[in-house]
Design a protein around this motif. Sequence first.
Motif, mmCIF file in Angstrom:
data_model
loop_
_atom_site.group_PDB
_atom_site.id
_atom_site.type_symbol
_atom_site.label_atom_id
_atom_site.label_comp_id
_atom_site.label_asym_id
_atom_site.label_seq_id
_atom_site.Cartn_x
_atom_site.Cartn_y
_atom_site.Cartn_z
ATOM 1 N N ALA A 117 32.924 -36.500 -5.668
ATOM 2 C CA ALA A 117 31.658 -36.579 -6.310
ATOM 3 C C ALA A 117 31.677 -37.647 -7.525
ATOM 4 O O ALA A 117 30.667 -38.393 -7.848
ATOM 5 C CB ALA A 117 31.174 -35.266 -6.702
ATOM 6 N N LEU A 118 32.946 -37.558 -8.254
ATOM 7 C CA LEU A 118 33.031 -38.343 -9.246
ATOM 8 C C LEU A 118 33.228 -39.797 -8.992
ATOM 9 O O LEU A 118 32.537 -40.503 -9.621
ATOM 10 C CB LEU A 118 34.347 -37.792 -10.358
ATOM 11 C CG LEU A 118 34.786 -38.626 -11.698
ATOM 12 C CD1 LEU A 118 33.535 -38.557 -12.675
ATOM 13 C CD2 LEU A 118 36.150 -38.002 -11.913
ATOM 14 N N VAL A 165 28.745 -32.995 -2.835
ATOM 15 C CA VAL A 165 29.436 -32.501 -1.580
ATOM 16 C C VAL A 165 29.099 -31.123 -1.335
ATOM 17 O O VAL A 165 28.507 -30.393 -2.260
ATOM 18 C CB VAL A 165 30.852 -32.380 -2.242
ATOM 19 C CG1 VAL A 165 31.849 -31.599 -1.049
ATOM 20 C CG2 VAL A 165 31.472 -33.762 -2.388
ATOM 21 N N GLU A 166 28.759 -30.816 -0.145
ATOM 22 C CA GLU A 166 28.343 -29.409 0.571
ATOM 23 C C GLU A 166 29.589 -28.537 0.562
ATOM 24 O O GLU A 166 29.582 -27.325 0.113
ATOM 25 C CB GLU A 166 27.552 -29.659 1.640
ATOM 26 C CG GLU A 166 27.039 -28.042 2.102
ATOM 27 C CD GLU A 166 26.335 -28.401 3.345
ATOM 28 O OE1 GLU A 166 26.572 -28.034 4.652
ATOM 29 O OE2 GLU A 166 24.961 -29.147 3.185
ATOM 30 N N ARG A 167 30.558 -29.075 1.476
ATOM 31 C CA ARG A 167 31.782 -28.302 1.604
ATOM 32 C C ARG A 167 33.010 -29.246 1.792
ATOM 33 O O ARG A 167 32.850 -30.466 2.208
ATOM 34 C CB ARG A 167 31.801 -27.253 2.814
ATOM 35 C CG ARG A 167 31.471 -27.968 3.882
ATOM 36 C CD ARG A 167 31.317 -27.057 5.204
ATOM 37 N NE ARG A 167 31.021 -27.685 6.337
ATOM 38 C CZ ARG A 167 31.859 -28.475 7.362
ATOM 39 N NH1 ARG A 167 33.294 -28.600 6.679
ATOM 40 N NH2 ARG A 167 31.617 -28.963 8.397
ATOM 41 N N CYS A 168 34.253 -28.719 1.627
ATOM 42 C CA CYS A 168 35.295 -29.541 1.638
ATOM 43 C C CYS A 168 36.453 -28.586 2.212
ATOM 44 O O CYS A 168 36.583 -27.531 1.535
ATOM 45 C CB CYS A 168 35.636 -30.369 0.398
ATOM 46 S SG CYS A 168 37.253 -31.340 0.754
ATOM 47 N N CYS A 184 34.424 -46.673 -3.646
ATOM 48 C CA CYS A 184 33.892 -46.062 -4.810
ATOM 49 C C CYS A 184 32.817 -46.556 -5.338
ATOM 50 O O CYS A 184 32.510 -47.833 -4.845
ATOM 51 C CB CYS A 184 35.193 -45.938 -5.580
ATOM 52 S SG CYS A 184 36.652 -45.122 -5.221
ATOM 53 N N HIS A 185 32.074 -45.733 -6.108
ATOM 54 C CA HIS A 185 30.877 -46.454 -6.547
ATOM 55 C C HIS A 185 30.979 -47.474 -7.318
ATOM 56 O O HIS A 185 29.995 -48.417 -7.657
ATOM 57 C CB HIS A 185 30.210 -45.430 -7.367
ATOM 58 C CG HIS A 185 30.734 -44.772 -8.638
ATOM 59 N ND1 HIS A 185 30.885 -45.510 -9.671
ATOM 60 C CD2 HIS A 185 31.086 -43.222 -8.834
ATOM 61 C CE1 HIS A 185 31.757 -44.492 -10.334
ATOM 62 N NE2 HIS A 185 31.767 -43.448 -9.776
ATOM 63 N N ASN A 186 32.246 -47.973 -7.979
ATOM 64 C CA ASN A 186 32.596 -48.952 -8.896
ATOM 65 C C ASN A 186 33.138 -50.201 -8.203
ATOM 66 O O ASN A 186 33.344 -51.186 -8.514
ATOM 67 C CB ASN A 186 33.450 -48.729 -9.889
ATOM 68 C CG ASN A 186 34.839 -48.163 -9.522
ATOM 69 O OD1 ASN A 186 35.107 -48.054 -8.175
ATOM 70 N ND2 ASN A 186 35.841 -47.691 -10.422
ATOM 71 N N GLY A 187 32.975 -50.016 -6.691
ATOM 72 C CA GLY A 187 33.689 -51.014 -5.915
ATOM 73 C C GLY A 187 35.051 -51.215 -5.481
ATOM 74 O O GLY A 187 35.451 -52.003 -4.681
#
Length: 348
Positions: free
Chosen positions: A35-36, A42-45, A104-107
């Motif tokens: 998530a970070l 996230v629903e489950r892991c 990742c969201h930062n590439g």
Amino acid sequence: MPALVDAMPEVPPYDTDLIATHTTAASTSVAHWVALHHGIPVERCHLIRRGLNDNYDLRARGGARYVVRVYSIRPRGGFNIDFEAALLEHLHDRGAGVAPLVKCHNGQTHAVLRFPEGTRALTLFQYVDGAVPDTLEEFELTGCTLAHIHAAARDYAGPPSRYILDGHHLVGRTLQYLEAYPDLDPAVLDAYRALAGRLLEELTALEPGLSRVVCHGDTHGFNNHIHTGPDGSKAAAFFDFDDAGPGFLAYDLSVLPWSYMVRKTIREPDDTLRERWTHYLRGYRCAGGEISEDDIKALPMFVQLRHLWNMGEAVGRLHHWGTSMAPADWLKKQIDGFEAWKGLDLTA
């Protein structure tokens, strides 16, 4: 009389002398990191397995499914992420059947994590539906897809792999780990030194005629799934390329028969394996993959090299897995198996 619990001394939260060799992260921690770093709710892991790396099944809200890999610290050196990520992107862009990496969201290709034992990395991959091949048609499709992967990788020009799947990688490291194995009979160690010398001499003699490819490196039949598309047609996809690198075609092919022979504790292919192997090679050739006579001739040697490499993965992790994964008596028994494999017939 006071309660027993009242008589117990206070226990510190941890022993300051503790040195961690491997930490298994809770699935809640993995969900938090995804998530970070990826921005995915996230629903489950849950943990799939601990092995060469720790792998988790993750489902996002909305239903998308992923596999999270938390890399273990390996005795062979640093993580091969830059190569694996670039290779997967290259193969996916060319339509080869692989499980793409999700950045990742930062590439960045991975998140860097600080564990008690040292720095580890986390990567996220798209989940591959389906199951391991079972029917002859599915083994043929698997061979076909591997040929597409090898062909698509020919013009790869990204970051190099940390691994070259040569004699040192397949044999030399294993000898180093065996030399550090506690209480191994010196005669057994000498037998492995002689075995390694024989195989390296054989590889040197055969090497000029062998085909070279970018190897997946772990094509044992369980790192690929067969899935059915909306139109009812079947397709294969490979995953777990963290052992990939430039090497020999015959090695990448040999891992499949080795896997099934070892899992059944046999030293010769049975009828089921021979049928699967024949269809596997047929699929590879039908997709345009060229397998030379020298490649076929080298297969028994590479089955032995694969077994040595796999042994090295176990004995190189005594700090993590312990000696029970490759006991001394088991190591001794393997020597006869290598002799039996010298005359292995894998023509098809």
